[in-house]
Design a protein around this motif. Structure first.
Motif, PDB file in Angstrom:
ATOM      1  N   PHE A 346       0.960  -1.317  -0.083  1.00  0.00           N
ATOM      2  CA  PHE A 346      -0.006   0.106   0.040  1.00  0.00           C
ATOM      3  C   PHE A 346       0.729   1.179   0.254  1.00  0.00           C
ATOM      4  CE2 PHE A 346      -2.890   2.409   2.108  1.00  0.00           C
ATOM      5  CZ  PHE A 346      -3.608   3.458   1.454  1.00  0.00           C
ATOM      6  N   PHE A 347       0.679   1.884  -0.954  1.00  0.00           N
ATOM      7  CA  PHE A 347       1.608   3.463  -1.390  1.00  0.00           C
ATOM      8  C   PHE A 347       0.803   4.569  -0.761  1.00  0.00           C
ATOM      9  CE2 PHE A 347       3.687   0.172  -4.539  1.00  0.00           C
ATOM     10  CZ  PHE A 347       4.674   0.720  -4.128  1.00  0.00           C
ATOM     11  N   THR A 348       1.093   5.020   0.406  1.00  0.00           N
ATOM     12  CA  THR A 348       0.181   5.594   0.564  1.00  0.00           C
ATOM     13  C   THR A 348       0.932   7.211   1.671  1.00  0.00           C
ATOM     14  OG1 THR A 348      -1.945   6.544   2.537  1.00  0.00           O
ATOM     15  CG2 THR A 348       0.233   5.133   2.786  1.00  0.00           C
ATOM     16  N   ASN A 349       0.583   7.994   2.225  1.00  0.00           N
ATOM     17  CA  ASN A 349       1.455   9.188   2.815  1.00  0.00           C
ATOM     18  C   ASN A 349       0.549   9.408   4.200  1.00  0.00           C
ATOM     19  OD1 ASN A 349       4.221  10.342   3.330  1.00  0.00           O
ATOM     20  ND2 ASN A 349       3.397  12.331   2.842  1.00  0.00           N
ATOM     21  N   PHE A 350       1.678   9.286   5.047  1.00  0.00           N
ATOM     22  CA  PHE A 350       0.753  10.670   6.444  1.00  0.00           C
ATOM     23  C   PHE A 350       1.637  10.902   7.200  1.00  0.00           C
ATOM     24  CE2 PHE A 350      -0.107   5.565   6.461  1.00  0.00           C
ATOM     25  CZ  PHE A 350      -2.089   5.412   6.614  1.00  0.00           C
ATOM     26  N   GLU A 351       1.791  13.000   6.696  1.00  0.00           N
ATOM     27  CA  GLU A 351       2.017  13.397   8.155  1.00  0.00           C
ATOM     28  C   GLU A 351       2.147  14.318   8.980  1.00  0.00           C
ATOM     29  OE1 GLU A 351       4.864  15.203   6.157  1.00  0.00           O
ATOM     30  OE2 GLU A 351       4.744  13.872   5.010  1.00  0.00           O
ATOM     31  N   SER A 352       0.685  12.784   9.965  1.00  0.00           N
ATOM     32  CA  SER A 352       0.943  13.766  11.117  1.00  0.00           C
ATOM     33  C   SER A 352       0.341  11.691  11.648  1.00  0.00           C
ATOM     34  CB  SER A 352      -0.548  14.182  11.810  1.00  0.00           C
ATOM     35  OG  SER A 352      -1.356  14.128  11.133  1.00  0.00           O
ATOM     36  N   LYS A 409       6.867  10.382  12.568  1.00  0.00           N
ATOM     37  CA  LYS A 409       7.658   9.882  11.564  1.00  0.00           C
ATOM     38  C   LYS A 409       7.652   8.138  12.215  1.00  0.00           C
ATOM     39  CE  LYS A 409       5.909  11.614   7.184  1.00  0.00           C
ATOM     40  NZ  LYS A 409       5.740  11.402   6.698  1.00  0.00           N
ATOM     41  N   LYS A 410       8.679   7.849  13.057  1.00  0.00           N
ATOM     42  CA  LYS A 410       9.234   7.048  13.776  1.00  0.00           C
ATOM     43  C   LYS A 410       8.278   6.290  14.067  1.00  0.00           C
ATOM     44  CE  LYS A 410      14.117   9.008  13.712  1.00  0.00           C
ATOM     45  NZ  LYS A 410      14.986   9.537  14.091  1.00  0.00           N
ATOM     46  N   LEU A 411       7.193   7.131  14.888  1.00  0.00           N
ATOM     47  CA  LEU A 411       6.719   6.685  15.763  1.00  0.00           C
ATOM     48  C   LEU A 411       5.358   6.073  15.108  1.00  0.00           C
ATOM     49  CD1 LEU A 411       6.017   9.625  18.195  1.00  0.00           C
ATOM     50  CD2 LEU A 411       6.835   7.350  19.275  1.00  0.00           C
ATOM     51  N   LEU A 416       2.702   0.878  13.709  1.00  0.00           N
ATOM     52  CA  LEU A 416       1.888  -0.088  12.761  1.00  0.00           C
ATOM     53  C   LEU A 416       2.662  -1.944  13.012  1.00  0.00           C
ATOM     54  CD1 LEU A 416       2.609   1.463   9.350  1.00  0.00           C
ATOM     55  CD2 LEU A 416       0.927   0.668  10.155  1.00  0.00           C
ATOM     56  N   ASN A 417       3.357  -1.477  13.146  1.00  0.00           N
ATOM     57  CA  ASN A 417       4.427  -2.758  14.062  1.00  0.00           C
ATOM     58  C   ASN A 417       3.740  -3.814  14.983  1.00  0.00           C
ATOM     59  OD1 ASN A 417       6.521  -2.342  11.727  1.00  0.00           O
ATOM     60  ND2 ASN A 417       8.161  -1.572  13.062  1.00  0.00           N
ATOM     61  N   LYS A 418       3.500  -2.875  16.366  1.00  0.00           N
ATOM     62  CA  LYS A 418       2.814  -2.805  17.360  1.00  0.00           C
ATOM     63  C   LYS A 418       1.694  -3.940  16.949  1.00  0.00           C
ATOM     64  CE  LYS A 418       0.783  -0.076  19.863  1.00  0.00           C
ATOM     65  NZ  LYS A 418       0.349   1.267  20.410  1.00  0.00           N
ATOM     66  N   HIS A 419       0.620  -3.253  15.515  1.00  0.00           N
ATOM     67  CA  HIS A 419      -0.272  -4.442  15.188  1.00  0.00           C
ATOM     68  C   HIS A 419       0.236  -5.192  14.544  1.00  0.00           C
ATOM     69  CE1 HIS A 419      -2.960  -1.488  17.317  1.00  0.00           C
ATOM     70  NE2 HIS A 419      -2.256  -0.881  17.554  1.00  0.00           N
ATOM     71  N   GLY A 420       1.587  -5.462  13.806  1.00  0.00           N
ATOM     72  CA  GLY A 420       2.031  -6.464  12.774  1.00  0.00           C
ATOM     73  C   GLY A 420       1.398  -6.492  11.297  1.00  0.00           C
ATOM     74  N   ILE A 421       1.714  -4.501  11.708  1.00  0.00           N
ATOM     75  CA  ILE A 421       1.860  -4.641  10.189  1.00  0.00           C
ATOM     76  C   ILE A 421       2.905  -4.384   9.516  1.00  0.00           C
ATOM     77  CG2 ILE A 421       0.868  -2.629   8.118  1.00  0.00           C
ATOM     78  CD1 ILE A 421      -1.835  -2.597  10.420  1.00  0.00           C
TER      79      ILE A 421
END
Length: 448
Positions: A346-352, A409-411, A416-421
């Protein structure tokens, strides 16, 4: 003579050399008023200039078509890459001519310096090479090739207009696909930080017959091969390799951000094409889904010969939209279209972090049924700002805000990793390599 001028006057240009010669003649006429000893020298000089002018006209227009020129390009251009353009010029004159070539390139490049000068000996053919780097997909209109010819006399210039007009489509990046193909077939993946894990499969897909070694399953002994070789031989099998690999591209407003002339959407499209090519080389099936406030294009996963072309034709016309993506609709579409478990990139972007948390419930639901890899982008401008030393209070404020967004961004990656993603946080210029490396790592680890 009248017909001659009616046919050729629009392509006839007077040169600076002619104006300089006429100016010199005028100066002689002026000096004649003060120096009578000049006599008929001004008239003679003017006569010589006019005679040379007529000779120049004659030798340039003696050949109906003294020059040939054509533009050589590929049938399509690659977005974000340097595309080679060649102009071939051939002289049919019996003397060396000075040539000026102006290529009317598409207006999207906003370039006015494609002006080339060269000398052509009699009957010679020369090529002009230059590169164009488009930054938007779509159709690009090339105009005429204008060739200006001057003889050694150089008092007039004749223009030739060659109809090199053509429309070239600009497709997602395909020039560098060969580089990524090498990554797919290379056995030395450790240079990319990938360690391949060998796993003996028990599917019905036959791999090879090999000599028995201690620890092999005795149930896989091939007795016919054993009888022929007079040594124990066993069958080996591999896991099923043909998996569904879907690239999901977000077309919402978050993908409009530009970087080095290309939008984030263009980077995602180029990476999707490269990943699809590599996936098919690895015997997987490649598919595509585009999403904004509505579902865009859906290309079912396949590995047939024309699949990559189908994906490129679909992505060729995709554009960003202005609303936020509807991930609930994406989830329902995935459930209805993709029946088997596969890898979804999934290619997307999150700024916050709050933007991620709004979409996280839908991402978690998707990851229950598929291996989900979320790819989003580092803000390279903020990263550069955070490394610069602050010179005043305002600079400290800007640097603090930049570091805050980088930390967020690091958070997001940890969330995501916390939920297995799975996730990839990457600068735009390294997107394609990082995504392909992640895919190869997952493939080597037998996770897909």
């Amino acid at each position: 003579m009248k017909k001659f001028f009616q046919q050729y006057y629009t392509n006839l240009f007077l040169t600076d050399r002619l104006f300089a010669a006429l100016g010199f003649c005028i100066l002689l006429f002026l000096l004649k008023f003060f120096f009578s000893w000049l006599g008929e020298i001004p008239e003679i000089a003017l006569g010589v200039v006019l005679m040379l002018w007529f000779i120049d006209l004659f030798i340039l227009y003696r050949n109906v078509q003294g020059i040939e020129a054509k533009r050589l390009t590929s049938k399509r251009l690659s977005n974000g890459d340097e595309n080679p353009i060649e102009i071939e010029v051939k002289s049919k004159y019996g003397f060396t001519v000075n040539v000026r070539v102006i290529d009317e390139i598409p207006f999207q490049f906003q370039l006015r310096d494609k002006d080339f000068r060269l000398n052509l000996p009699p009957g010679a053919i020369k090529s002009i090479h230059y590169n164009l780097r488009p930054t938007k997909r779509g159709e690009y209109d090339f105009g005429f090739i204008r060739v200006f010819i001057a003889s050694p006399i150089g008092l007039v210039t004749r223009r030739y207009n060659f109809d090199g007009a053509k429309v070239l489509p600009v497709y997602p990046s395909f020039i560098n696909l060969g580089k990524y193909e090498l990554m797919a077939v290379s056995r030395y993946l450790t240079e990319f930080g990938i360690k391949k894990i060998r796993k003996i499969g028990q599917s019905t897909e036959f791999d090879q017959i090999k000599n028995y070694v201690g620890g092999d399953d005795i149930r896989t002994i091939n007795w016919k091969a054993t009888a022929r070789k007079s040594a124990l031989m066993v069958n080996t099998y591999t896991d099923e390799r043909s998996q569904n690999i879907y690239c999901i591209i977000d077309k919402s407003r978050v993908m409009r951000m530009p970087f080095e002339g290309l939008s984030l959407l263009d980077y995602a499209i180029n990476a999707s094409v490269a990943l699809a090519k590599v996936a098919m080389l690895k015997e997987d099936k490649a598919g595509l889904i585009t999403i904004s406030e509505t579902i865009g294009a859906i290309v079912p996963a396949d590995r047939k010969a024309g699949q990559l072309g189908t994906i490129m034709n679909v992505l060729y016309k995709e554009k960003t939209r202005y609303l936020e993506s509807n991930l609930e609709l994406l989830y329902s579409s995935i459930r209805s279209v993709i029946k088997q478990r596969g890898l979804l990139v999934f290619f997307t972007n999150f700024e916050s972090l709050s933007a991620l948390q709004r979409q996280l419930p839908y991402l978690k639901r998707i990851s229950k049924y598929h291996l989900l890899l979320v790819v989003f982008f580092e803000n390279t401008e903020l990263k550069a700002l955070s490394t610069e030393p602050a010179k005043d209070i305002e600079g400290i404020y800007h640097k603090t805000i930049a570091e805050k967004f980088i930390y967020e961004k690091k958070l997001m990656v940890k969330e995501l990793n916390k939920h297995g993603i799975l996730s990839v946080l990457t600068p735009p210029q390294k997107l394609t390599v990082n995504v392909i490396n992640q895919y190869l790592a997952l493939k080597a680890q037998q996770r897909i």
